[in-house]
Design an enzyme around this catalytic site. Structure first.
Site, PDB file in Angstrom:
ATOM      1  N   LYS A  60      19.818 -17.832  -2.217  1.00 52.96           N
ATOM      2  CA  LYS A  60      21.095 -17.628  -1.412  1.00 52.96           C
ATOM      3  C   LYS A  60      20.698 -16.454  -0.348  1.00 52.96           C
ATOM      4  CE  LYS A  60      25.376 -18.059  -1.753  1.00 52.96           C
ATOM      5  NZ  LYS A  60      26.127 -17.832  -2.752  1.00 52.96           N
ATOM      6  N   HIS A  61      21.130 -16.916   0.992  1.00 51.96           N
ATOM      7  CA  HIS A  61      20.778 -15.997   2.188  1.00 51.96           C
ATOM      8  C   HIS A  61      19.058 -15.402   2.063  1.00 51.96           C
ATOM      9  CE1 HIS A  61      24.924 -16.305   3.544  1.00 51.96           C
ATOM     10  NE2 HIS A  61      25.386 -16.154   2.332  1.00 51.96           N
ATOM     11  N   ASN A 221      13.522  -3.820   0.669  1.00 47.63           N
ATOM     12  CA  ASN A 221      12.908  -3.683  -0.602  1.00 47.63           C
ATOM     13  C   ASN A 221      13.608  -4.496  -1.714  1.00 47.63           C
ATOM     14  OD1 ASN A 221      11.246  -1.410   0.372  1.00 47.63           O
ATOM     15  ND2 ASN A 221      12.835   0.077   0.098  1.00 47.63           N
ATOM     16  N   HIS A 381      10.219  -9.757   4.975  1.00 42.76           N
ATOM     17  CA  HIS A 381      11.472  -9.563   5.802  1.00 42.76           C
ATOM     18  C   HIS A 381      11.610 -10.835   6.758  1.00 42.76           C
ATOM     19  CE1 HIS A 381      12.079  -5.414   4.864  1.00 42.76           C
ATOM     20  NE2 HIS A 381      10.735  -5.222   4.989  1.00 42.76           N
TER      21      HIS A 381
END
Length: 381
Positions: A60-61, A221, A381
């Site tokens: 998810k996301h 993180n 990221h």
């Protein structure tokens, strides 16, 4: 190729090229569908290679809500997902275990599995709320069955498992194009040499490898709690390391709390939808029921039922054991170790390199936690 939309429906999006290795067999994909599917596939493919076991993820996301390898289904998983213990195949078992890690977050997930989808898994997926799936293949009839989900809007991706990506990655942000080498460093058991405590055994090694790969594809993180080949708590995208540890620990404690007989056996009407039942169990296990919610729950229960109070939930939580914690970056302060110890952690895997590394090791010694330092950071990221 135009996509359904970009990050948001008011944004247009398109694929500019280089997508021959992934096909949309059904549905119309958005940009987030692609981001979730491609990241989730990398996770399950790498975890399959690292552990040698069938792997599934619930995404998810652009972060995993749950990841698991095939294994035993406990009573809570069997009841929740309508499965018979040890009578399902490894692919179904892997996804049921992954979905059960954080089923509130998995609602509307992107599914990834390391093996071709079989009929048994397709039957389970017909009962869950999900946006799409990515897999290296599909048994006859499964694409049509999956395509009926979400009134035909369910997205089915097929990926070429032999595809090798370029050695570099490009990203354009606010007109600046950045290039970096793809992170090709393999995650192996050789990384897991204990610097404090006992050597890491075979079961904890599988957990550590799965946790490292999971961290590699989770927004930094991140801290991941793994137990018995399942992620039971993922703390993603936090700016503070200890907040990751606390968030992942809270999720792990909720997962464990759902196994308390008084919570697992909430006497709700048989007609209660699965997700509503789960939401009541999660809120009860987490101790987050408001006064009005408790009153509403009391009206729903079909018979008198005592819920665990704070003291009983705490006592039950302290029965959680044999958890492995993996951090994508070094643990800077001993507060992370103290929190981990409160959540049943017996093995910690981190890159190392903190200024207070000796204090971290001493804290692990005090709590009788095995500490492995890999020397490898896994930021994403």
């Amino acid at each position: 190729m135009d996509l359904r939309y970009g990050m948001n429906p008011h944004q247009q999006a398109r694929i500019l090229g280089g997508s021959d290795h992934v096909r949309v067999l059904h549905g119309s994909a958005s940009m987030i569908n692609y981001l979730d599917a491609l990241n989730a596939w990398q996770l399950v493919a790498e975890a399959r290679h690292a552990t040698g076991m069938v792997t599934a993820a619930s995404f998810k996301h652009v972060s995993p809500a749950g990841v698991a390898v095939a294994g035993k289904l406990d009573e809570t998983i069997c009841r929740t997902w309508g499965l018979a213990d040890n009578s399902v195949g490894p692919l179904t078992a892997a996804y049921a275990r992954a979905r059960d890690a954080d089923p509130r977050s998995s609602y509307g997930d992107m599914i990834a599995v390391s093996e071709p989808v079989d009929l048994e898994l397709a039957e389970l997926l017909a009962t869950v709320v999900s946006d799409g799936i990515i897999a290296p293949g599909y048994a006859p009839g499964t694409v049509a069955a999956l395509g009926r989900k979400k009134a035909g809007r369910f997205v089915v991706f097929e990926i070429d498992p032999a595809y090798e990506p370029p050695s570099t990655e490009l990203r354009t942000v606010f007109g600046v194009t950045l290039e970096q080498d793809r992170d090709r460093l393999p995650v192996t058991a050789n990384m897991l040499q204990a610097v404090e405590g006992q050597p890491i055994g075979p079961a904890a090694t599988i957990d550590a490898l799965l946790g490292m790969v999971t961290a590699r594809y989770t927004q930094s993180n991140t801290v991941v709690y793994i137990r018995d080949g399942m992620s039971i708590g993922v703390g993603a995208g936090q700016q503070s390391r200890v907040d990751c540890t606390l968030l992942a620990g809270a999720k792990a404690r909720t997962w464990w709390g759902r196994r308390h007989p008084a919570i697992r056996d909430l006497p709700l009407p048989a007609t209660t939808p699965r997700q509503q039942r789960l939401n009541w169990q999660i809120a009860t296990a987490a101790g987050t029921l408001t006064t009005s919610q408790r009153a509403e729950l009391d009206t729903l229960l079909i018979r008198s039922h005592d819920l665990p109070d704070d003291a009983e939930r705490t006592a039950w939580a302290h029965r959680l054991r044999d958890v492995t914690l993996v951090s994508d970056g070094y643990l800077p302060f001993r507060d992370n170790i103290d929190v981990a110890a409160e959540h049943g952690v017996s093995v910690i895997v981190e890159p190392g390199g903190a200024l207070q590394a000796d204090t971290i090791a001493e804290a692990c010694r005090e709590h009788r936690i095995t500490l492995a330092r890999t020397g490898v950071r896994l930021f994403h990221h």
